[in-house]
Scaffold this motif. Structure first.
Motif, PDB file in Angstrom:
ATOM      1  N   ARG A  34       0.841  -1.206   0.000  1.00  0.00           N
ATOM      2  CA  ARG A  34       0.000   0.000   0.000  1.00  0.00           C
ATOM      3  C   ARG A  34       0.874   1.253   0.000  1.00  0.00           C
ATOM      4  O   ARG A  34       1.827   1.374   0.742  1.00  0.00           O
ATOM      5  CB  ARG A  34      -0.892   0.007   1.229  1.00  0.00           C
ATOM      6  N   GLY A  35       0.518   2.182  -0.898  1.00  0.00           N
ATOM      7  CA  GLY A  35       1.205   3.470  -0.952  1.00  0.00           C
ATOM      8  C   GLY A  35       2.480   3.463  -1.782  1.00  0.00           C
ATOM      9  O   GLY A  35       3.191   4.469  -1.799  1.00  0.00           O
ATOM     10  N   THR A  36       2.779   2.344  -2.433  1.00  0.00           N
ATOM     11  CA  THR A  36       3.984   2.271  -3.256  1.00  0.00           C
ATOM     12  C   THR A  36       3.619   1.729  -4.634  1.00  0.00           C
ATOM     13  O   THR A  36       2.576   1.097  -4.808  1.00  0.00           O
ATOM     14  CB  THR A  36       5.066   1.348  -2.643  1.00  0.00           C
ATOM     15  N   PRO A  37       4.506   1.952  -5.604  1.00  0.00           N
ATOM     16  CA  PRO A  37       4.283   1.313  -6.910  1.00  0.00           C
ATOM     17  C   PRO A  37       4.435  -0.201  -6.769  1.00  0.00           C
ATOM     18  O   PRO A  37       4.927  -0.688  -5.747  1.00  0.00           O
ATOM     19  CB  PRO A  37       5.392   1.889  -7.789  1.00  0.00           C
ATOM     20  N   ALA A  74       5.986  -0.420 -15.819  1.00  0.00           N
ATOM     21  CA  ALA A  74       6.026  -1.180 -17.066  1.00  0.00           C
ATOM     22  C   ALA A  74       5.846  -0.199 -18.212  1.00  0.00           C
ATOM     23  O   ALA A  74       4.900   0.598 -18.218  1.00  0.00           O
ATOM     24  CB  ALA A  74       4.942  -2.244 -17.081  1.00  0.00           C
ATOM     25  N   ASP A  75       6.764  -0.223 -19.170  1.00  0.00           N
ATOM     26  CA  ASP A  75       6.743   0.682 -20.305  1.00  0.00           C
ATOM     27  C   ASP A  75       7.047  -0.115 -21.565  1.00  0.00           C
ATOM     28  O   ASP A  75       7.556  -1.238 -21.487  1.00  0.00           O
ATOM     29  CB  ASP A  75       7.803   1.783 -20.106  1.00  0.00           C
ATOM     30  N   VAL A  80       6.739   8.104 -13.920  1.00  0.00           N
ATOM     31  CA  VAL A  80       7.132   7.529 -12.624  1.00  0.00           C
ATOM     32  C   VAL A  80       6.612   8.392 -11.477  1.00  0.00           C
ATOM     33  O   VAL A  80       6.239   7.869 -10.433  1.00  0.00           O
ATOM     34  CB  VAL A  80       8.659   7.267 -12.507  1.00  0.00           C
ATOM     35  N   VAL A  81       6.534   9.709 -11.693  1.00  0.00           N
ATOM     36  CA  VAL A  81       5.981  10.592 -10.656  1.00  0.00           C
ATOM     37  C   VAL A  81       4.481  10.343 -10.496  1.00  0.00           C
ATOM     38  O   VAL A  81       3.963  10.367  -9.381  1.00  0.00           O
ATOM     39  CB  VAL A  81       6.290  12.072 -10.978  1.00  0.00           C
ATOM     40  N   LEU A 129      15.086  -1.741 -17.792  1.00  0.00           N
ATOM     41  CA  LEU A 129      15.417  -3.163 -17.780  1.00  0.00           C
ATOM     42  C   LEU A 129      14.750  -3.797 -18.996  1.00  0.00           C
ATOM     43  O   LEU A 129      13.535  -4.004 -19.023  1.00  0.00           O
ATOM     44  CB  LEU A 129      14.916  -3.818 -16.487  1.00  0.00           C
ATOM     45  N   GLU A 130      15.549  -4.067 -20.017  1.00  0.00           N
ATOM     46  CA  GLU A 130      15.040  -4.622 -21.263  1.00  0.00           C
ATOM     47  C   GLU A 130      15.063  -6.134 -21.191  1.00  0.00           C
ATOM     48  O   GLU A 130      16.057  -6.722 -20.736  1.00  0.00           O
ATOM     49  CB  GLU A 130      15.895  -4.154 -22.442  1.00  0.00           C
TER      50      GLU A 130
END
Length: 148
Positions: free
Chosen positions: A37-40, A64-65, A122-123, A145-146
């Motif tokens: 909770r409260g984190t990515p 994830a991108d 990310v923000v 990280l690919e």
């Protein structure tokens, strides 16, 4: 009475909490520790010491991108980059664990255009990263990280 730098004392306590998080994540194959909770969402990053050669693990929030998984070398806004960042520069081929799945990856630092595009994402994922950036003079690196 000296007592040292408060930032370093706080980091020492946080390292103990990180060790417990890592232990629980590994023991439960991510059932505990992947979502906090409260984190990515969290992954476990394996990294090999640049000088020591010792294999370590660090729980880190990730995004994830289309480029891969993005992790933030924030160290809570500390004036120095985290040790895992230096280790990945020396040994960029590694493995991450997301939940119960292990995945081989290649780590690279986001270039300036990628960082400009990814930083707002990310923000949005965790507003604390913006606070960390304001707290430090260094530009907080983003690591991609690919899959390999």
């Amino acid at each position: 009475m000296s007592g040292g730098d408060p930032e370093d004392r706080n980091w020492a306590l946080l390292r103990r909490l990180i060790a417990v998080h890592t232990l629980l994540y590994r023991a439960t194959r991510g059932r505990v520790g992947h979502h906090v909770r409260g984190t990515p969402p969290m992954l476990l990053l394996e990294h090999v010491g640049a000088r020591s050669g010792v294999r370590r693990r660090a729980p880190l929030g990730y995004l994830a991108d289309e480029l891969g998984l993005v992790i933030v070398a924030s160290k809570g806004g500390h004036r120095h980059n985290p040790s895992w960042f230096h280790n990945l520069r020396a040994h960029p081929d590694t493995v991450v664990q997301i939940g119960s799945k292990r995945q081989p990856v290649h780590a690279r630092i986001a270039d300036s255009d990628e960082r400009r595009r990814l930083w707002p994402k990310v923000v949005e994922l965790h507003a604390g990263y913006d606070d960390y950036q304001r707290h430090t003079e260094r530009e907080i690196p983003l690591v991609i990280l690919e899959p390999r």
